[in-house]
Design a protein around this motif. Sequence first.
Motif, mmCIF file in Angstrom:
data_model
loop_
_atom_site.group_PDB
_atom_site.id
_atom_site.type_symbol
_atom_site.label_atom_id
_atom_site.label_comp_id
_atom_site.label_asym_id
_atom_site.label_seq_id
_atom_site.Cartn_x
_atom_site.Cartn_y
_atom_site.Cartn_z
ATOM 1 N N THR A 1 0.845 -1.199 0.000
ATOM 2 C CA THR A 1 0.000 0.000 0.000
ATOM 3 C C THR A 1 0.881 1.250 0.000
ATOM 4 O O THR A 1 2.088 1.179 0.271
ATOM 5 C CB THR A 1 -0.907 0.042 1.251
ATOM 6 O OG1 THR A 1 -0.077 0.039 2.423
ATOM 7 C CG2 THR A 1 -1.853 -1.140 1.294
ATOM 8 N N GLY A 2 0.275 2.398 -0.298
ATOM 9 C CA GLY A 2 0.965 3.685 -0.178
ATOM 10 C C GLY A 2 2.237 3.790 -0.978
ATOM 11 O O GLY A 2 2.301 3.401 -2.147
ATOM 12 N N GLU B 1 3.586 2.350 -4.770
ATOM 13 C CA GLU B 1 4.113 3.211 -5.832
ATOM 14 C C GLU B 1 5.515 2.765 -6.249
ATOM 15 O O GLU B 1 5.852 2.772 -7.436
ATOM 16 C CB GLU B 1 4.133 4.668 -5.352
ATOM 17 C CG GLU B 1 2.735 5.276 -5.184
ATOM 18 C CD GLU B 1 2.781 6.711 -4.685
ATOM 19 O OE1 GLU B 1 3.880 7.310 -4.711
ATOM 20 O OE2 GLU B 1 1.722 7.213 -4.287
ATOM 21 N N ALA B 2 6.323 2.364 -5.258
ATOM 22 C CA ALA B 2 7.684 1.896 -5.551
ATOM 23 C C ALA B 2 7.643 0.610 -6.367
ATOM 24 O O ALA B 2 8.462 0.405 -7.278
ATOM 25 C CB ALA B 2 8.456 1.669 -4.252
ATOM 26 N N ALA C 1 6.560 -3.909 -11.363
ATOM 27 C CA ALA C 1 5.623 -4.964 -10.961
ATOM 28 C C ALA C 1 4.416 -4.960 -11.901
ATOM 29 O O ALA C 1 3.951 -3.913 -12.328
ATOM 30 C CB ALA C 1 5.177 -4.752 -9.518
ATOM 31 N N ASP C 2 3.912 -6.146 -12.219
ATOM 32 C CA ASP C 2 2.800 -6.268 -13.158
ATOM 33 C C ASP C 2 1.444 -6.027 -12.492
ATOM 34 O O ASP C 2 0.519 -5.512 -13.120
ATOM 35 C CB ASP C 2 2.816 -7.665 -13.786
ATOM 36 C CG ASP C 2 4.110 -7.935 -14.530
ATOM 37 O OD1 ASP C 2 4.184 -7.588 -15.716
ATOM 38 O OD2 ASP C 2 5.041 -8.480 -13.914
ATOM 39 N N GLY D 1 13.336 -13.715 0.279
ATOM 40 C CA GLY D 1 13.399 -12.280 0.004
ATOM 41 C C GLY D 1 12.134 -11.701 -0.580
ATOM 42 O O GLY D 1 12.139 -10.584 -1.113
ATOM 43 N N THR D 2 11.020 -12.437 -0.462
ATOM 44 C CA THR D 2 9.767 -11.945 -1.044
ATOM 45 C C THR D 2 8.794 -11.400 0.010
ATOM 46 O O THR D 2 7.696 -10.975 -0.341
ATOM 47 C CB THR D 2 9.081 -13.053 -1.883
ATOM 48 O OG1 THR D 2 9.007 -14.256 -1.108
ATOM 49 C CG2 THR D 2 9.876 -13.315 -3.157
ATOM 50 N N VAL D 3 9.186 -11.438 1.261
ATOM 51 C CA VAL D 3 8.497 -10.657 2.298
ATOM 52 C C VAL D 3 9.508 -9.615 2.739
ATOM 53 O O VAL D 3 10.484 -9.925 3.427
ATOM 54 C CB VAL D 3 8.054 -11.523 3.495
ATOM 55 C CG1 VAL D 3 7.421 -10.636 4.568
ATOM 56 C CG2 VAL D 3 7.054 -12.574 3.059
ATOM 57 N N THR D 4 9.309 -8.387 2.299
ATOM 58 C CA THR D 4 10.334 -7.369 2.511
ATOM 59 C C THR D 4 9.758 -5.963 2.359
ATOM 60 O O THR D 4 8.839 -5.753 1.558
ATOM 61 C CB THR D 4 11.484 -7.553 1.488
ATOM 62 O OG1 THR D 4 12.408 -6.474 1.591
ATOM 63 C CG2 THR D 4 10.937 -7.574 0.060
ATOM 64 N N PRO D 5 10.295 -4.998 3.108
ATOM 65 C CA PRO D 5 9.883 -3.606 2.881
ATOM 66 C C PRO D 5 10.524 -3.024 1.624
ATOM 67 O O PRO D 5 10.058 -2.031 1.086
ATOM 68 C CB PRO D 5 10.383 -2.889 4.145
ATOM 69 C CG PRO D 5 11.519 -3.731 4.642
ATOM 70 C CD PRO D 5 11.170 -5.148 4.287
ATOM 71 N N ASP D 6 11.599 -3.680 1.150
ATOM 72 C CA ASP D 6 12.302 -3.192 -0.043
ATOM 73 C C ASP D 6 11.717 -3.864 -1.295
ATOM 74 O O ASP D 6 12.340 -4.743 -1.901
ATOM 75 C CB ASP D 6 13.800 -3.482 0.079
ATOM 76 C CG ASP D 6 14.631 -2.753 -0.987
ATOM 77 O OD1 ASP D 6 14.019 -2.172 -1.912
ATOM 78 O OD2 ASP D 6 15.869 -2.775 -0.883
ATOM 79 N N VAL D 7 10.516 -3.435 -1.665
ATOM 80 C CA VAL D 7 9.843 -4.060 -2.804
ATOM 81 C C VAL D 7 10.561 -3.771 -4.120
ATOM 82 O O VAL D 7 10.506 -4.577 -5.055
ATOM 83 C CB VAL D 7 8.364 -3.614 -2.893
ATOM 84 C CG1 VAL D 7 7.582 -4.110 -1.693
ATOM 85 C CG2 VAL D 7 8.251 -2.096 -3.002
#
Length: 235
Positions: free
Chosen positions: A80-81, A85-86, A92-93, A143-149
């Motif tokens: 979200t948020g 946007e990142a 990302a698709d 590495g797919t649960v991360t704040p660094d999307v």
Amino acid sequence: MAKRSKAYEAAAAKIDANKQYAPVEAVALAKETNPSSFDATVEVAFRLGVDPRKADQMVRGTVNLPHGTGKTKRVLVFATGDKAEAAIAAGADFVGSDDMIEKVAGGWVDFDAAVATPDLMGKVGRLGKVLGPRNLMPNPKTGTVTPDVTKAVTDIKGGKIDFRVDKHSNLHFIIGKVSFDERKLAENYAIALEEVLRLKPSASKGRYIQKATVTTTFGPSISVDPNVTKVLADA
């Protein structure tokens, strides 16, 4: 047993079934014996000396292939948020939160990888029955649960592969396309093999990699010598 095509039989005739090929030989032979007219995927399978029913013998990981897979992965990001946007900016698709969670809960799985920010895993975790069997559930270990999307999406789009031993102790992953040259395929193989060896469980006894094969999408299987690692694969 289904009758093989003439193209498959002709390809199989070029392979010595009693020989274990060096990786660079194996991928060259896979290219030569590809019976398909399209740019087929080159796949690797390992039979591991582990018992995946035991938690301390599960082999699961990720690796970034230096030359990519030749396949563009469709990535879903639960965020979200600013994070959403990142994710969009990173390519990302599909991006969303409750809307995407509801869509996946309804059975939609038209994507190849999923990423989630930690704050949404409480909700995403409920999708286990849909995502789990398809190996699509976001996981901190991969590495797919991360704040660094941004990094997660970039890695996946850039050639990051996930692998996980199945209940029969087999491990499958892609190392590229038939259109790749032999060196690129061999280097991708070597990097993936290196990571699989690094992840050998301490509880695994005896020979760890019992069998290794390379094949194309519809091509015959080629046995690879699992003792030949990166140094010789690059030779």
